[in-house]
Design an enzyme around this catalytic site. Structure first.
Site, mmCIF file in Angstrom:
data_model
loop_
_atom_site.group_PDB
_atom_site.id
_atom_site.type_symbol
_atom_site.label_atom_id
_atom_site.label_comp_id
_atom_site.label_asym_id
_atom_site.label_seq_id
_atom_site.Cartn_x
_atom_site.Cartn_y
_atom_site.Cartn_z
ATOM 1 N N GLY A 81 0.830 -1.211 0.000
ATOM 2 C CA GLY A 81 0.000 0.000 0.000
ATOM 3 C C GLY A 81 0.854 1.247 0.000
ATOM 4 N N ASN A 82 0.271 2.379 0.288
ATOM 5 C CA ASN A 82 1.055 3.613 0.433
ATOM 6 C C ASN A 82 0.390 4.499 1.480
ATOM 7 O OD1 ASN A 82 -0.843 5.529 -0.956
ATOM 8 N ND2 ASN A 82 -0.471 4.089 -2.636
ATOM 9 N N HIS A 83 0.950 5.681 1.689
ATOM 10 C CA HIS A 83 0.531 6.499 2.837
ATOM 11 C C HIS A 83 -0.635 7.439 2.553
ATOM 12 C CE1 HIS A 83 3.947 5.105 5.095
ATOM 13 N NE2 HIS A 83 4.752 5.447 4.093
ATOM 14 N N ALA A 85 -3.588 7.692 -5.072
ATOM 15 C CA ALA A 85 -2.222 7.182 -5.181
ATOM 16 C C ALA A 85 -2.354 5.691 -5.502
ATOM 17 C CB ALA A 85 -1.469 7.407 -3.878
#
Ligand code: PMT
Length: 401
Positions: free
Chosen positions: A209-211, A277
């Site tokens: 995943g990402n932030h 994102a």
């Protein structure tokens, strides 16, 4: 929200949700609206006329005649209003409105009103589901009134179900949107906005995943909706909630799911903004069971995800297409490349090298790059950034249509 010069008439009937009208009145007054309140006789048992008149800065009426003998003309009050709200609307008041009964000042005022009428029902769940209530709501809709549906949740009886009056924020937004919708630039425009991260499953418990928090995309959705757009917000996993009459939120997890949902709505969209994102790669295979930590090194084979925005660019019809670029080096050069390669009308550049910009923060610092110009904005809150982006889109719409 600016309601300067708008006149809002609120009829409060006798239900426990009446106490919530205090904060609604405060919000309307804060937005510079004039608010006049009329209580049914039983509403007086639930709320204090003194509190309401202090908040609305006007006397609150409940009788045809005040104590000093002054006649409170239901006709004058009704014709004064730009919009009439009945909240909470009990089953009793609802039934009387349907049948034209006017045994109190509030009902007589309702019958005299020529302005748009909004009704926020509130009652116990069985009363709300009763065929007579459903029929009454249906009839009021046929009279051209707007129903702000009751919500699901805990009720005064202790039971749980649908019947709670819509939250004051929802009522406020519904009426504000309505009052503003006549002269706002995105009225009837369909916006498709992606937000948040995507999660690409590795096994049943892990993901790549990402932030991204979704803050930027949700702020864009709210600002577009406040300006009258009908927004479809497709969000990856995010703890953010948004309730707005003009926003439909669709939750997805992976890039593939986001891709599928985007293309259910893209063809009908007037404006599409990709602020999500999206993970560029996903594991080739998702392990069916939790991967055990046996080996010193674990190698994952990743495959490219579809580039949602690039596909939108390829299938572009008349949409205004806005992408984001999140960069860490050669920012402008990379953003320019994405603008061209993805066939965008504009790209919003944010750099992780800028303090206060990017993931999770409440602020962002952006450049908006189009084919003809680059505009550099200072650090602002994400809701102010959303305003800047939507101003540019509004300008683009005006120039091109
Ligand atoms: O959510 P927040 O915490 O508020 O953070 C906001 C944000 C930093 C996520 C946001 O401002 C932002 O920059 N979003 C885009 C992040 C990104 O993926 O940028 P990119 O340069 O990798 O991608 C370029 C564009 O292609 C983006 O519009 C992206 O949505 C899109 N894309 C990318 C990959 C892919 N497979 N499909 C896509 O559609």
């Amino acid at each position: 929200m600016n309601l300067t010069g708008k006149k809002i008439l609120i009829l409060i009937s006798g239900g426990i949700a009446a106490y919530k009208i205090n904060s609604l009145v405060r919000d309307f007054v804060k937005a510079n609206a004039e608010v006049q309140i009329i209580l049914t006789p039983s509403a007086e048992r639930f709320v204090s006329p003194l509190t309401l008149s202090t908040l609305s800065k006007k006397p609150v009426y409940s009788q045809f005649f005040s104590d000093n003998g002054q006649w409170n003309s239901h006709v004058d009050i009704a014709l004064w209003a730009d919009v009439l709200l009945v909240a909470p609307c009990t089953a009793n008041t609802l039934a009387k409105m349907v049948n034209g009964l006017c045994d109190n000042l509030a009902l007589a005022t309702y019958l005299s009103a020529k302005c748009p009428v909004f009704i926020a029902p509130a009652m116990d769940l069985d009363m709300y589901q009763h065929p007579s209530t459903l029929q009454n709501l249906n009839k009021l809709e046929k009279y051209g009134h707007f129903i702000i549906p009751a919500e699901h949740g805990e009720l005064a009886s202790g039971l749980i179900g649908q019947g709670r009056m819509a939250e004051p924020e929802t009522i406020f937004k519904t009426i504000t949107c309505f009052l503003n919708s006549k002269n706002i630039e995105f009225d009837n425009k369909k916006f498709l906005i992606t937000a948040g991260p995507t999660y690409e499953a590795i096994d049943p418990v892990r993901f790549i995943g990402n932030h991204s928090s979704g803050k930027m995309g949700f702020a864009l959705a709210e600002e577009a909706a406040n300006r009258g757009a009908k927004v479809t917000l497709i969000s990856g996993p995010s703890s953010l909630q948004i309730e707005h009459p003009n926003i439909e939120v669709i939750r997805v997890t992976s890039a593939k799911e986001m891709y599928e949902k985007v293309f259910c709505y893209y063809d009908q969209a007037d404006v599409a903004i990709a602020s999500a994102a999206v993970a560029d790669y996903a594991p080739k295979e998702i392990a069916k069971e939790k991967i055990k930590k046996n080996d010193e090194v674990l190698t994952l084979e990743l495959v490219k995800n579809p580039d949602i925005l690039k596909n939108m660019g390829q299938r572009k019809n008349n949409q205004i297409l806005v992408g984001f670029a999140l960069e860490t080096q050669n920012e402008e050069e990379n953003a320019q490349k994405k603008l061209v390669q993805k066939n965008l009308d504009m790209i919003v550049l944010n750099s992780l090298r800028e303090p206060g910009a990017g993931f999770q923060k409440d602020t962002n610092r952006i450049k908006i790059i189009s084919r003809t110009e680059t505009i550099d904005f200072p650090l602002k809150s994400k809701s102010e950034v959303a305003i800047d982006i939507l101003n540019c889109i509004a300008q683009h719409l005006n120039n091109n249509h």
